[in-house]
Design a protein around this motif. Structure first.
Motif, short mmCIF file in Angstrom:
data_model
loop_
_atom_site.label_atom_id
_atom_site.label_comp_id
_atom_site.label_asym_id
_atom_site.label_seq_id
_atom_site.Cartn_x
_atom_site.Cartn_y
_atom_site.Cartn_z
N UNK A 1 0.78 -1.35 0.00
CA UNK A 1 -0.03 0.01 0.19
C UNK A 1 0.88 1.41 -0.10
N UNK A 2 1.72 1.28 0.78
CA UNK A 2 2.88 2.37 0.80
C UNK A 2 3.91 2.48 -0.26
N UNK A 3 4.14 1.25 -0.74
CA UNK A 3 5.45 1.54 -1.75
C UNK A 3 5.12 1.21 -3.24
N UNK A 4 4.07 0.46 -3.63
CA UNK A 4 3.72 -0.01 -4.89
C UNK A 4 3.38 1.01 -5.90
N UNK A 5 3.99 1.10 -6.99
CA UNK A 5 3.59 1.99 -7.90
C UNK A 5 2.63 1.22 -8.85
N UNK A 6 1.89 2.28 -9.62
CA UNK A 6 1.09 1.55 -10.83
C UNK A 6 1.93 0.90 -11.87
N UNK A 7 1.17 -0.09 -12.15
CA UNK A 7 1.75 -1.03 -13.20
C UNK A 7 0.78 -1.87 -13.92
N UNK A 8 1.13 -2.75 -14.83
CA UNK A 8 0.01 -3.45 -15.41
C UNK A 8 -0.50 -4.61 -14.51
N UNK A 9 -1.85 -4.67 -14.56
CA UNK A 9 -2.46 -5.53 -13.44
C UNK A 9 -1.66 -6.97 -13.13
N UNK A 10 -1.33 -7.63 -14.21
CA UNK A 10 -0.39 -8.87 -14.07
C UNK A 10 0.63 -8.63 -13.09
N UNK A 11 1.45 -7.72 -13.57
CA UNK A 11 2.87 -7.37 -12.71
C UNK A 11 2.41 -7.07 -11.17
N UNK A 12 1.44 -6.35 -10.97
CA UNK A 12 0.96 -6.06 -9.47
C UNK A 12 0.64 -7.30 -8.76
N UNK A 13 -0.08 -8.31 -9.60
CA UNK A 13 -0.42 -9.38 -8.61
C UNK A 13 0.75 -10.42 -8.68
N UNK A 14 1.43 -10.47 -9.51
CA UNK A 14 2.72 -11.12 -9.46
C UNK A 14 3.82 -10.66 -7.96
N UNK A 15 3.85 -9.37 -8.19
CA UNK A 15 4.55 -8.71 -7.00
C UNK A 15 4.06 -9.15 -5.63
N UNK A 16 2.58 -8.99 -5.65
CA UNK A 16 1.94 -9.04 -4.39
C UNK A 16 2.16 -10.68 -3.87
N UNK A 17 1.65 -11.42 -4.78
CA UNK A 17 1.81 -12.98 -4.46
C UNK A 17 3.28 -13.50 -4.33
N UNK A 18 4.05 -12.80 -5.16
CA UNK A 18 5.42 -13.38 -4.99
C UNK A 18 6.01 -12.85 -3.89
N UNK A 19 5.67 -11.79 -3.22
CA UNK A 19 6.46 -11.54 -2.13
C UNK A 19 5.86 -12.14 -0.80
N UNK A 20 4.72 -12.67 -0.81
CA UNK A 20 4.37 -13.78 0.17
C UNK A 20 4.64 -15.11 0.00
N UNK A 21 4.69 -15.76 -1.29
CA UNK A 21 5.31 -16.94 -1.35
C UNK A 21 6.72 -17.06 -1.23
N UNK A 22 7.54 -15.97 -1.40
CA UNK A 22 9.02 -16.12 -1.21
C UNK A 22 9.31 -16.24 0.36
N UNK A 23 8.50 -15.53 1.06
CA UNK A 23 8.74 -15.61 2.51
C UNK A 23 8.13 -16.96 3.07
N UNK A 24 6.98 -17.62 2.41
CA UNK A 24 6.53 -18.52 2.77
C UNK A 24 7.14 -19.81 2.25
N UNK A 25 7.56 -19.96 1.07
CA UNK A 25 7.92 -21.27 0.39
C UNK A 25 9.46 -21.41 0.76
N UNK A 26 10.04 -20.23 0.86
CA UNK A 26 11.75 -20.73 0.97
C UNK A 26 12.11 -21.06 2.28
N UNK A 27 11.75 -20.37 3.26
CA UNK A 27 12.18 -21.01 4.84
C UNK A 27 10.91 -21.02 5.72
N UNK A 28 9.86 -20.31 5.60
CA UNK A 28 8.77 -20.30 6.97
C UNK A 28 8.08 -21.54 6.57
N UNK A 29 7.66 -22.17 5.55
CA UNK A 29 6.94 -23.23 5.30
C UNK A 29 7.64 -24.47 5.83
#
Length: 261
Positions: free
Chosen positions: A40-68
């Protein structure tokens, strides 16, 4: 089947006030809420697909690599720690319920907690994306549909975790000390992250690298613009399932022949 259902319900009632149970619910809210705040504070306007990939990717990278993997280690131990702390293994196995039902119910309850956690991650990622689009209309999240890909990715992540779950479940069943299964799991998780991150060609044979490989295996879909393929059924998933089934069965025979203290 009746014995399994009774044992599964018993696991729920015994663990519903424990940290292992509530982590499956609280952890997705904390991680997804932090990513939402940062987006909400840092993301800049971009194509919707890119925005989704950035949001989902940020969560998946935290969850999948070490946290899971670390969460699975904790859940596998927490399901068995109740009996370890109360010293009730012999009492539990002396009940008029087969050892198989008790063993399977504990395992599938741990599996249920992992599934619940990942399902909440998927739902919250999707919901928070649309919420972010409503809070910042210039971010047009609603212009791209990612739900199918997102749930496929989390399904793949769940399947990739089953090998780890079976191994950690058996270790925590046999060892009452938290540090032993935790130590083994932590070292293997680091090794899995290194093996997967360095693209070692045999990393798919090591179950602790499967969550990372599951995320990195997402690729653009051939012949279609702005589409991605989760590649759910690839070799690391099949290896994860084989390891999960083999260790689960071997674990039962170990428990059957060994006096669990």
């Amino acid at each position: 089947m009746t014995g399994f259902i009774l044992s599964f319900r018993s696991e729920f009632y015994k663990s519903r006030k424990t940290l292992g149970f509530w982590c499956a619910i609280i952890l997705p809210f904390i991680i997804c809420s932090l990513v939402l705040w940062g987006s909400y504070t840092h993301v800049k306007p971009a194509p919707p697909m890119i925005l989704w990939l950035e949001l989902a990717g940020a969560i998946l990278n935290v969850m999948g690599i070490l946290l899971l993997p670390m969460y699975i280690i904790f859940v596998a131990y927490s399901v068995n720690s109740i009996e370890h702390k109360a010293d009730t293994w012999k009492t539990l196995f002396s009940l008029p319920i087969s050892k198989w039902s008790v063993y399977a119910a504990k395992y599938f309850y741990a599996l249920f907690l992992v599934l619940l956690c990942l399902l909440l991650f998927a739902v919250l990622t999707l919901g928070y994306g649309y919420l972010l689009g409503a809070l910042r209309p210039e971010l047009k999240f609603s212009d791209y549909v990612i739900s199918s890909l997102l749930f496929q990715v989390y399904l793949k992540l769940f399947l990739s975790s089953l090998g780890i779950l079976s191994i950690q479940f058996l270790l925590s069943l046999l060892w009452s000390d938290f540090l032993k299964p935790m130590g083994v799991g932590f070292v293997c998780t680091i090794a899995g992250a290194i093996a997967g991150g360095s693209h070692w060609k045999y990393a798919y044979l090591f179950p602790y690298s499967h969550p990372l490989l599951a995320i990195s295996g997402i690729s653009p879909r051939q012949g279609r613009a702005m589409a991605f393929d989760a590649n759910v059924w690839n070799k690391e998933i099949f290896v994860s399932l084989i390891i999960a089934v083999v260790v689960f069965i071997v674990g039962y025979f170990i428990v059957e022949k060994r006096s669990v203290k």
